[in-house]
Design an enzyme around this catalytic site. Structure first.
Site, PDB file in Angstrom:
ATOM      1  N   GLU A 163       3.619  -4.546   7.116  1.00  0.00           N
ATOM      2  CA  GLU A 163       2.199  -5.146   7.514  1.00  0.00           C
ATOM      3  C   GLU A 163       1.440  -6.202   8.225  1.00  0.00           C
ATOM      4  O   GLU A 163       1.829  -7.732   7.431  1.00  0.00           O
ATOM      5  CB  GLU A 163       1.871  -5.212   5.544  1.00  0.00           C
ATOM      6  CG  GLU A 163       2.453  -3.588   5.018  1.00  0.00           C
ATOM      7  CD  GLU A 163       1.788  -4.171   3.587  1.00  0.00           C
ATOM      8  OE1 GLU A 163       1.579  -5.148   2.612  1.00  0.00           O
ATOM      9  OE2 GLU A 163       2.398  -3.832   2.908  1.00  0.00           O
ATOM     10  N   ASN A 204       5.449  -0.226   9.386  1.00  0.00           N
ATOM     11  CA  ASN A 204       4.919   0.741   8.188  1.00  0.00           C
ATOM     12  C   ASN A 204       3.332  -0.478   7.587  1.00  0.00           C
ATOM     13  O   ASN A 204       3.402  -1.744   8.036  1.00  0.00           O
ATOM     14  CB  ASN A 204       5.610   0.447   7.448  1.00  0.00           C
ATOM     15  CG  ASN A 204       5.054   1.151   5.709  1.00  0.00           C
ATOM     16  OD1 ASN A 204       4.553   2.416   6.374  1.00  0.00           O
ATOM     17  ND2 ASN A 204       5.093   0.437   4.029  1.00  0.00           N
ATOM     18  N   HIS A 240      -1.931   5.145  -0.111  1.00  0.00           N
ATOM     19  CA  HIS A 240      -2.288   4.038  -1.139  1.00  0.00           C
ATOM     20  C   HIS A 240      -4.047   4.593  -1.545  1.00  0.00           C
ATOM     21  O   HIS A 240      -4.860   3.949  -0.844  1.00  0.00           O
ATOM     22  CB  HIS A 240      -2.608   2.985  -0.990  1.00  0.00           C
ATOM     23  CG  HIS A 240      -0.807   2.642  -1.699  1.00  0.00           C
ATOM     24  ND1 HIS A 240       0.271   3.250  -2.508  1.00  0.00           N
ATOM     25  CD2 HIS A 240       0.185   1.692  -0.795  1.00  0.00           C
ATOM     26  CE1 HIS A 240       1.386   2.620  -2.086  1.00  0.00           C
ATOM     27  NE2 HIS A 240       0.580   1.957  -1.170  1.00  0.00           N
ATOM     28  N   GLU A 269       4.105   5.822   1.786  1.00  0.00           N
ATOM     29  CA  GLU A 269       3.541   5.372  -0.156  1.00  0.00           C
ATOM     30  C   GLU A 269       2.823   6.026  -0.643  1.00  0.00           C
ATOM     31  O   GLU A 269       1.852   5.591  -1.420  1.00  0.00           O
ATOM     32  CB  GLU A 269       3.376   3.470   0.179  1.00  0.00           C
ATOM     33  CG  GLU A 269       4.799   2.812   0.736  1.00  0.00           C
ATOM     34  CD  GLU A 269       4.163   1.601   0.884  1.00  0.00           C
ATOM     35  OE1 GLU A 269       3.499   1.437   0.540  1.00  0.00           O
ATOM     36  OE2 GLU A 269       4.703   1.411   1.654  1.00  0.00           O
ATOM     37  N   ASP A 271      -0.243   7.453  -3.536  1.00  0.00           N
ATOM     38  CA  ASP A 271      -0.566   7.766  -4.504  1.00  0.00           C
ATOM     39  C   ASP A 271      -2.087   7.773  -4.608  1.00  0.00           C
ATOM     40  O   ASP A 271      -2.135   7.400  -3.648  1.00  0.00           O
ATOM     41  CB  ASP A 271      -0.215   6.651  -5.758  1.00  0.00           C
ATOM     42  CG  ASP A 271      -0.040   5.493  -5.031  1.00  0.00           C
ATOM     43  OD1 ASP A 271      -1.343   5.096  -4.382  1.00  0.00           O
ATOM     44  OD2 ASP A 271       0.788   4.386  -5.685  1.00  0.00           O
TER      45      ASP A 271
END
Length: 560
Positions: A163, A204, A240, A269, A271
């Site tokens: 990030e 990432n 996300h 990641e 979801d």
């Protein structure tokens, strides 16, 4: 994006390690697939992973059973972060990290390490160091943590930096950047390669799944690092997602452009959260988003696999950060597999068993943005007992009579039809389909009459698409500009209206000016010339009050 207290990243994989997996079927698994997810993924040459937490891993049999039987890759949710591995200067603790790796080894899984350098969950003693001391601490931390696992064949990849960009594509003003500048990124990768020459090394970030300002900044950084010989092997798209926002645009194209740089692309990641209480339409959208990500990975040899950020709603980070949202994962809090599990299994090639239930018919079919040669259809999603996998678009000529025929398909709830004749009427219907091949009844019919053909340049249209939203802002990408005339145009101007309290914070592929809430976007010097029927696009980012969910409106295009 808000700070997440439970979180992590992506992985790389030697796919040969997946060969010969034999796992038993979990009794709670739905009948939609005869094999667990890891077997289905391995058959496609991919991994399917999950983030794991040390407490339930140690204390809950159901958690351990599902984590072992369904996944062939794991990421430590928190146990490998800086605050867990080096809470005090040069005082290392690998208890949790070793627990995760031992579990993976016992269950023939690979491990992705997360994360070495991040602005969050890094102890305060690091943040207050001078530039010289901070760089030394970073290099020592990477050498020690990566070196601890360098000879362990299960640990195959690392998120080296995490990030580093803000939403407009600028460098995040973290303590790392404020103290060391951007050079810490290359330094971190070189240190990780020195500590483990064989590990795959990744960068990432979130909101980089589609093509936008942030993902373009990531692309430019990776390109620069590669040209400088910095050892970067992969890019992680956190993914996300949320059902109340549109699915990111141009994901496949984004994967392809990173792959062309010679790096892997991992969905790290994943979801998909839902505004509670969930309804059938939200669940269908959730299933489709999971399906879309799996399909995007399957479509590229540069994507080794997908990691879901946990697997049970019982331990999801979402409700802690978004109190009105949840149900983001593929098992409920009681460890029962959900419909999104079935959607993933089906996308990976699982065979539905005895499903004869057709989806509901799509509703609210409508047409917009009609030109002399095309129109855009939209509709409300269908529902299904497992998952809707797509929609057929049917078209018939004329205001009446004539047979409907399938002219296209879509995995979303919109479709742009082109190649139509000017001043002509067409009728459209849409039907849904599921993984078992069941077809819904067709939607109600909508009629469309195209515009008269232009005698020359001077006509254009603009359609804005919401790519992603968060509590304090959103990204509109793409705004598609189409030449609707019959001749070439050499410039275009799009105007639209921002809701009150909204402000532009960034834009790309156009020059924007703002007067009150009216925004004028003029073409850049490289995308103003469009042949008849040709299109280009631009995008922009907006900040808005936290409680405000309004979006821009009134897109209009002029081409002098």
């Amino acid at each position: 994006m808000p700070l997440r207290t439970r979180r992590l990243g992506a992985a790389t994989l030697a796919l040969t390690a997946l060969a010969g997996f034999t796992v038993s079927l979990l009794s709670a698994q739905p009948a939609a697939a005869a094999d667990p997810l890891r077997t289905l993924a391995a058959a496609k040459g991919k991994f399917i992973g999950t983030a794991v937490a040390t407490s339930p891993l140690a204390n809950e049999t159901a958690y351990r059973t599902i984590a072992a039987q369904e996944f062939n890759q794991v990421t430590a949710e928190n146990a490998m972060k800086w605050d867990a591995t080096e809470p005090s200067d040069n005082q290392y603790n690998f208890t949790g990290a070793d627990q995760v790796v031992a579990f993976a080894q016992a269950n023939n899984q690979i491990v992705h390490g997360h994360t070495l350098v991040w602005h969050s969950q890094t102890p305060s003693w690091v943040q207050s160091l001078s530039a010289t001391a901070m760089k030394a601490a970073m290099l020592d931390h990477i050498a020690t943590v990566v070196g601890h696992f360098a000879n362990n064949s299960a640990v195959q990849s690392w998120d080296v930096v995490n990030e580093v960009f803000d939403e407009s594509g600028g460098y995040r003003t973290s303590f790392w950047y404020n103290t060391l500048g951007s050079s810490f990124i290359a330094d971190a990768f070189r240190a990780a390669r020195a500590a483990d020459p064989d590990a795959k090394l990744c960068i990432n970030d979130y909101n980089v799944e589609g093509i936008n300002a942030k993902s373009t900044a990531m692309y430019n950084l990776v390109s620069t690092l590669k040209s400088q010989g910095v050892p970067i092997d992969c890019v992680g798209f956190q993914s996300h997602l949320a059902t109340q926002y549109g699915f990111p645009g141009q994901v496949t194209e984004n994967v392809a452009r990173f792959a062309a740089l010679g790096v892997q692309v991992r969905f790290t990641e994943l979801d998909v959260r839902i505004v509670l209480p969930a309804d059938a339409s939200e669940i269908t959208t959730q299933n489709q988003y999971y399906t879309n990500i799996i399909n995007a990975c399957l479509a590229s040899t540069a994507c080794p696999g997908v990691t879901i950020w946990g697997f049970t709603d019982k331990y999801s980070w979402v409700p802690d950060t978004f109190p009105s949202e949840g149900q983001a994962l593929i098992y409920d809090a009681g460890y029962n597999a959900k419909a999104d599990y079935t959607a993933i299994a089906t996308a990976l090639g699982g065979t539905p068993s005895g499903d004869t239930t057709a989806p509901s018919a799509p509703t609210n079919l409508a047409a917009s943005g009609t030109t002399s040669s095309g129109t855009t259809l939209s509709w409300t999603a269908s529902t299904d007992n497992t998952a809707v996998t797509g929609y057929d678009i049917l078209r018939a000529p004329g205001a009446s009579g004539g047979a409907f025929a399938v002219v296209g398909s879509s995995t979303s709830t919109s479709y742009a039809d082109s190649g139509l004749s000017a001043s002509s009427t067409y009728r459209y219907q849409v039907r849904a389909k599921d993984a078992a091949g069941n077809l819904s009844a067709v939607s109600a019919t909508v009629s469309v009459t195209t515009l008269a053909g232009g005698g020359g340049p001077g006509g254009c249209s603009a359609v804005g698409t919401t790519q992603t939203q968060w509590q304090g802002g959103y990204v509109i990408q793409p705004v598609t500009v189409t030449n609707t005339g019959s001749g070439q145009i050499t410039s275009w101007t799009v105007t639209f209206t921002l809701p009150a309290g909204h402000t532009i914070t960034g834009s790309w592929n156009a020059v924007l000016t703002v007067s009150g809430q009216t925004v004028t976007a003029k073409n850049a010097n490289y995308n103003g010339t469009l042949g008849a029927g040709a299109s280009t696009s631009f995008g922009f980012q907006v900040a808005r009050p936290t409680s405000n969910t309004a979006l821009p409106s009134g897109y209009a295009c002029a081409a002098p």
